[in-house]
Scaffold this active site. Structure first.
Site, PDB file in Angstrom:
ATOM      1  N   SER A  28     -31.036 -34.241 -18.258  1.00 19.77           N
ATOM      2  CA  SER A  28     -30.088 -33.791 -17.232  1.00 19.77           C
ATOM      3  C   SER A  28     -29.758 -34.932 -16.283  1.00 19.77           C
ATOM      4  O   SER A  28     -29.046 -34.750 -15.312  1.00 19.77           O
ATOM      5  CB  SER A  28     -30.677 -32.617 -16.446  1.00 19.77           C
ATOM      6  OG  SER A  28     -31.914 -33.000 -15.872  1.00 19.77           O
ATOM      7  N   THR A 160       7.155  -8.746   1.292  1.00 20.24           N
ATOM      8  CA  THR A 160       6.204  -7.921   0.546  1.00 20.24           C
ATOM      9  C   THR A 160       6.806  -7.800  -0.849  1.00 20.24           C
ATOM     10  O   THR A 160       8.041  -7.773  -0.990  1.00 20.24           O
ATOM     11  CB  THR A 160       6.011  -6.519   1.154  1.00 20.24           C
ATOM     12  OG1 THR A 160       7.255  -5.827   1.090  1.00 20.24           O
ATOM     13  CG2 THR A 160       5.531  -6.579   2.604  1.00 20.24           C
ATOM     14  N   HIS A 161       5.982  -7.768  -1.840  1.00 20.83           N
ATOM     15  CA  HIS A 161       6.451  -7.745  -3.246  1.00 20.83           C
ATOM     16  C   HIS A 161       7.357  -8.944  -3.538  1.00 20.83           C
ATOM     17  O   HIS A 161       8.224  -8.858  -4.403  1.00 20.83           O
ATOM     18  CB  HIS A 161       7.203  -6.450  -3.567  1.00 20.83           C
ATOM     19  CG  HIS A 161       6.496  -5.207  -3.129  1.00 20.83           C
ATOM     20  ND1 HIS A 161       5.624  -4.512  -3.936  1.00 20.83           N
ATOM     21  CD2 HIS A 161       6.507  -4.550  -1.939  1.00 20.83           C
ATOM     22  CE1 HIS A 161       5.150  -3.472  -3.272  1.00 20.83           C
ATOM     23  NE2 HIS A 161       5.663  -3.479  -2.051  1.00 20.83           N
ATOM     24  N   SER A 282      10.016 -36.512 -13.230  1.00 17.29           N
ATOM     25  CA  SER A 282       9.984 -36.157 -14.643  1.00 17.29           C
ATOM     26  C   SER A 282      10.354 -37.390 -15.458  1.00 17.29           C
ATOM     27  O   SER A 282      11.172 -38.200 -15.035  1.00 17.29           O
ATOM     28  CB  SER A 282      10.984 -35.039 -14.905  1.00 17.29           C
ATOM     29  OG  SER A 282      11.379 -35.037 -16.258  1.00 17.29           O
ATOM     30  N   LYS A 288      14.483 -34.614 -11.045  1.00 20.75           N
ATOM     31  CA  LYS A 288      13.350 -33.750 -10.705  1.00 20.75           C
ATOM     32  C   LYS A 288      12.401 -34.354  -9.682  1.00 20.75           C
ATOM     33  O   LYS A 288      12.125 -35.542  -9.689  1.00 20.75           O
ATOM     34  CB  LYS A 288      12.514 -33.441 -11.968  1.00 20.75           C
ATOM     35  CG  LYS A 288      13.181 -32.555 -12.988  1.00 20.75           C
ATOM     36  CD  LYS A 288      13.367 -31.116 -12.535  1.00 20.75           C
ATOM     37  CE  LYS A 288      12.072 -30.352 -12.368  1.00 20.75           C
ATOM     38  NZ  LYS A 288      11.443 -30.051 -13.660  1.00 20.75           N
ATOM     39  N   ASN A 290       8.747 -32.821  -8.616  1.00 20.62           N
ATOM     40  CA  ASN A 290       7.855 -31.692  -8.890  1.00 20.62           C
ATOM     41  C   ASN A 290       6.707 -31.628  -7.886  1.00 20.62           C
ATOM     42  O   ASN A 290       6.155 -32.656  -7.524  1.00 20.62           O
ATOM     43  CB  ASN A 290       7.291 -31.808 -10.304  1.00 20.62           C
ATOM     44  CG  ASN A 290       8.384 -31.793 -11.361  1.00 20.62           C
ATOM     45  OD1 ASN A 290       9.392 -31.104 -11.189  1.00 20.62           O
ATOM     46  ND2 ASN A 290       8.214 -32.573 -12.408  1.00 20.62           N
ATOM     47  N   GLU A 295       0.640 -27.660  -7.449  1.00 22.62           N
ATOM     48  CA  GLU A 295       0.358 -27.019  -8.742  1.00 22.62           C
ATOM     49  C   GLU A 295      -1.067 -27.299  -9.201  1.00 22.62           C
ATOM     50  O   GLU A 295      -1.738 -26.434  -9.762  1.00 22.62           O
ATOM     51  CB  GLU A 295       1.343 -27.527  -9.804  1.00 22.62           C
ATOM     52  CG  GLU A 295       2.772 -27.099  -9.550  1.00 22.62           C
ATOM     53  CD  GLU A 295       3.725 -27.821 -10.497  1.00 22.62           C
ATOM     54  OE1 GLU A 295       4.019 -27.260 -11.561  1.00 22.62           O
ATOM     55  OE2 GLU A 295       4.144 -28.953 -10.176  1.00 22.62           O
ATOM     56  N   GLN A 327     -31.743 -25.456 -15.464  1.00 21.09           N
ATOM     57  CA  GLN A 327     -31.247 -26.836 -15.394  1.00 21.09           C
ATOM     58  C   GLN A 327     -29.715 -26.870 -15.446  1.00 21.09           C
ATOM     59  O   GLN A 327     -29.095 -27.828 -15.008  1.00 21.09           O
ATOM     60  CB  GLN A 327     -31.842 -27.650 -16.548  1.00 21.09           C
ATOM     61  CG  GLN A 327     -31.418 -29.099 -16.559  1.00 21.09           C
ATOM     62  CD  GLN A 327     -32.343 -29.940 -17.417  1.00 21.09           C
ATOM     63  OE1 GLN A 327     -33.465 -30.234 -17.030  1.00 21.09           O
ATOM     64  NE2 GLN A 327     -31.877 -30.313 -18.608  1.00 21.09           N
TER      65      GLN A 327
HETATM   66  N1  ARG Z   1     -34.627 -30.981 -14.730  1.00 30.73           N
HETATM   67  C1  ARG Z   1     -35.213 -29.719 -14.458  1.00 30.73           C
HETATM   68  C2  ARG Z   1     -34.190 -28.777 -13.824  1.00 30.73           C
HETATM   69  O1  ARG Z   1     -33.211 -29.225 -13.416  1.00 30.73           O
HETATM   70  C3  ARG Z   1     -36.367 -29.869 -13.534  1.00 30.73           C
HETATM   71  C4  ARG Z   1     -37.388 -28.820 -13.663  1.00 30.73           C
HETATM   72  C5  ARG Z   1     -38.093 -28.983 -14.945  1.00 30.73           C
HETATM   73  N2  ARG Z   1     -39.193 -28.083 -15.043  1.00 30.73           N
HETATM   74  C6  ARG Z   1     -39.845 -27.876 -16.191  1.00 30.73           C
HETATM   75  N3  ARG Z   1     -40.816 -27.049 -16.166  1.00 30.73           N
HETATM   76  N4  ARG Z   1     -39.495 -28.474 -17.305  1.00 30.73           N
HETATM   77  O2  ARG Z   1     -34.366 -27.598 -13.796  1.00 30.73           O
END
Ligand code: ARG
Length: 471
Positions: A28, A160-161, A282, A288, A290, A295, A327
């Site tokens: 992560s 309205t509407h 455009s 144009k 835009n 948007e 995670q």
């Molecule tokens: N990277 C993990 C998370 O974001 C940290 C916690 C991990 N805990 C574990 N028991 N593997 O949740």
């Protein structure tokens, strides 16, 4: 990438290392490295508390705290070697700390788990981000109020509407968005209050046998309270879901305004033109211009609301306590926050720099019988039952429509005929009743669009948004 396989925090009971694909799905760090500041702050506070409780020697704690400071500087200097095999920010920081200070680093994780650690980090991050979000919300409100002040006398059709309904002041219309934003800010403050509950000390799920003092950690880190239940502490992501809801509703509000800016800048409306800086051209149609920025704000609402749904879906069906599913909580939080702050930041100058075509707005008020209610009210005020008055005004509209003229342009005799059998004065009174500016200024009921109300609301908004001594 360095070979970090030997540095994992959990190798002891494993014969072989993870499959490459496992490593990829497990990592992560690409997302949670953004928590480095919070992670280091949290660890420093934890180490200091462990020393106060005499779980750690003062000397080890000092080394840890100083070492973490160095890790922080290295990260900020772009010197950290990020690696998927070190999974997450917690592992990276701890592994690097060990390289810097040696064995003492191994004591930092006493009475702590990554489960309460990550929950602490994310809460801290939300608390920090919440402050910046509030500043962006203030900037947006200020931009709205400034344009509203410039247009305190500009009248436009209220709808309205999406049908022209009654005249209102442009300032009144813009102040409606300021109101939404007060609610957004109140919701944010409320959500941040619940985010500020320290989970550190819950350890993996059950608490710990060490004698901790979480209250002092809470104080040091700016949390207002400490968790009550360790299972809840490590698995609770309500604060993140609430934060995402706050962000989603902000974005929905922005999207509604963006939609109006898109409509208003069309040739059909012609109420505003956006500054060139917030529009694009455009590649094929040279004429144009835009309203892309508006948007995009409208379009990005899809991903922000998606982020909320994403987290709620992650949480749904999770047994207590920590599960690795959690995670997946960070990416939607970061994405929604980035998107919404960007949108707030772009909306403010887009509004400040747009050109308001007050004449077009006023012209639009003159077409579409926006004063039909005035005619009905005028008669009702003289004792005609409102339902009857409504019927008469409706007939007047039909007659004017046939003649392709406005209600004011109908003759005295026409009005007299329409009101046959009713004891009412027409004449000057009626003329005045049909005048759109007077119609606006008669709307003095609390929160109505009368100029005097709007002036008072602007004054109040200015007082709240630019308090004495503020920049
Ligand atoms: N990277 C993990 C998370 O974001 C940290 C916690 C991990 N805990 C574990 N028991 N593997 O949740």
């Amino acid at each position: 990438m360095a070979d970090d396989k030997g540095k994992r925090l959990w190798g002891g009971r494993f014969g072989e290392g993870p499959h490459q694909l496992m490593e990829r799905i497990n990592a992560s760090i690409g997302v949670d490295r953004r928590l480095y500041l919070q992670d280091i702050r949290g660890s420093q506070a934890h180490a200091a508390m462990l020393a106060r409780q005499e779980v750690l020697s003062a000397r080890d704690a000092e080394k840890i705290i100083a070492g973490l400071e160095q890790v922080k500087q290295e990260i900020e200097a772009g010197k950290m070697a990020w690696s998927d095999s070190l999974e997450d920010i917690h592992t990276h920081v701890e592994v690097r700390l060990k390289e810097i200070i040696g064995e003492a680093a191994g004591r930092l994780h006493t009475a702590r788990s990554r489960n309460d650690q990550v929950a602490t980090d994310l809460r801290l991050w939300v608390m920090d981000a919440g402050r910046d979000l509030d500043s962006a919300l203030i900037g947006f409100q200020r931009a709205l109020v400034e344009v509203a002040e410039e247009h305190a006398a500009t009248i436009m059709p209220g709808y309205t509407h999406l049908q022209r309904a009654q005249p209102v002041l442009l300032a009144h219309h813009l102040l409606a968005y300021v109101e939404m934003t007060w609610r957004d800010r109140a919701r944010l403050a409320d959500c941040l209050g619940r985010a500020a509950v320290l989970p550190l000390g819950a350890a993996a799920l059950a608490g710990t046998s060490f004698d901790l003092d979480p209250a002092s950690v809470a104080d040091e880190l700016g949390f207002g309270a400490v968790f009550n239940n360790s299972l809840d502490a490590v698995s609770d992501r309500d604060f993140a879901a609430e934060f995402l809801f706050v962000l989603s509703l902000v974005q929905v509000h922005l999207s509604r305004l963006a939609e109006e800016l898109v409509l208003w800048s069309s040739q059909e409306f012609g109420f505003i033109s956006l500054s060139d800086a917030f529009a694009t051209g455009s590649s094929i149609m040279p004429q144009k211009k835009n309203p892309d920025a508006a948007e995009l704000v409208r379009g990005k609402t899809g991903r922000v609301v998606g982020d909320l749904i994403s987290l709620l879906t992650v949480l749904k069906g999770l047994p207590l306590a920590y599960n690795k599913d959690l995670q997946e909580d960070k990416e939607p939080v970061f994405d929604a926050y980035d998107t919404v702050t960007d949108c707030l930041l772009v909306m403010a100058p887009m509004i400040s720099t747009m050109h308001v075509n007050a004449q077009r707005m006023e012209l639009a008020v003159g077409h579409g019988f926006l004063n039909a209610t005035e005619l009905a009210d005028y008669l009702a005020a003289q004792g005609v039952p409102f339902r009857v008055a409504h019927e008469v005004a409706g007939k007047a509209v039909r007659l004017a429509e046939d003649r392709v003229c406005t209600l004011e342009e109908l003759g005295e005799e026409d009005h007299a005929r329409l009101c046959e059998g009713l004891e009412v004065e027409l004449g000057v009174g009626l003329k005045q009743a049909l005048d759109p500016v007077r119609a606006v200024n008669r709307r003095i009921s609390p929160g109505g669009t009368a100029r005097q109300n709007v002036e008072a609301a602007l004054k109040e908004a200015r007082k709240r948004l630019w308090p004495e001594g503020s920049a």
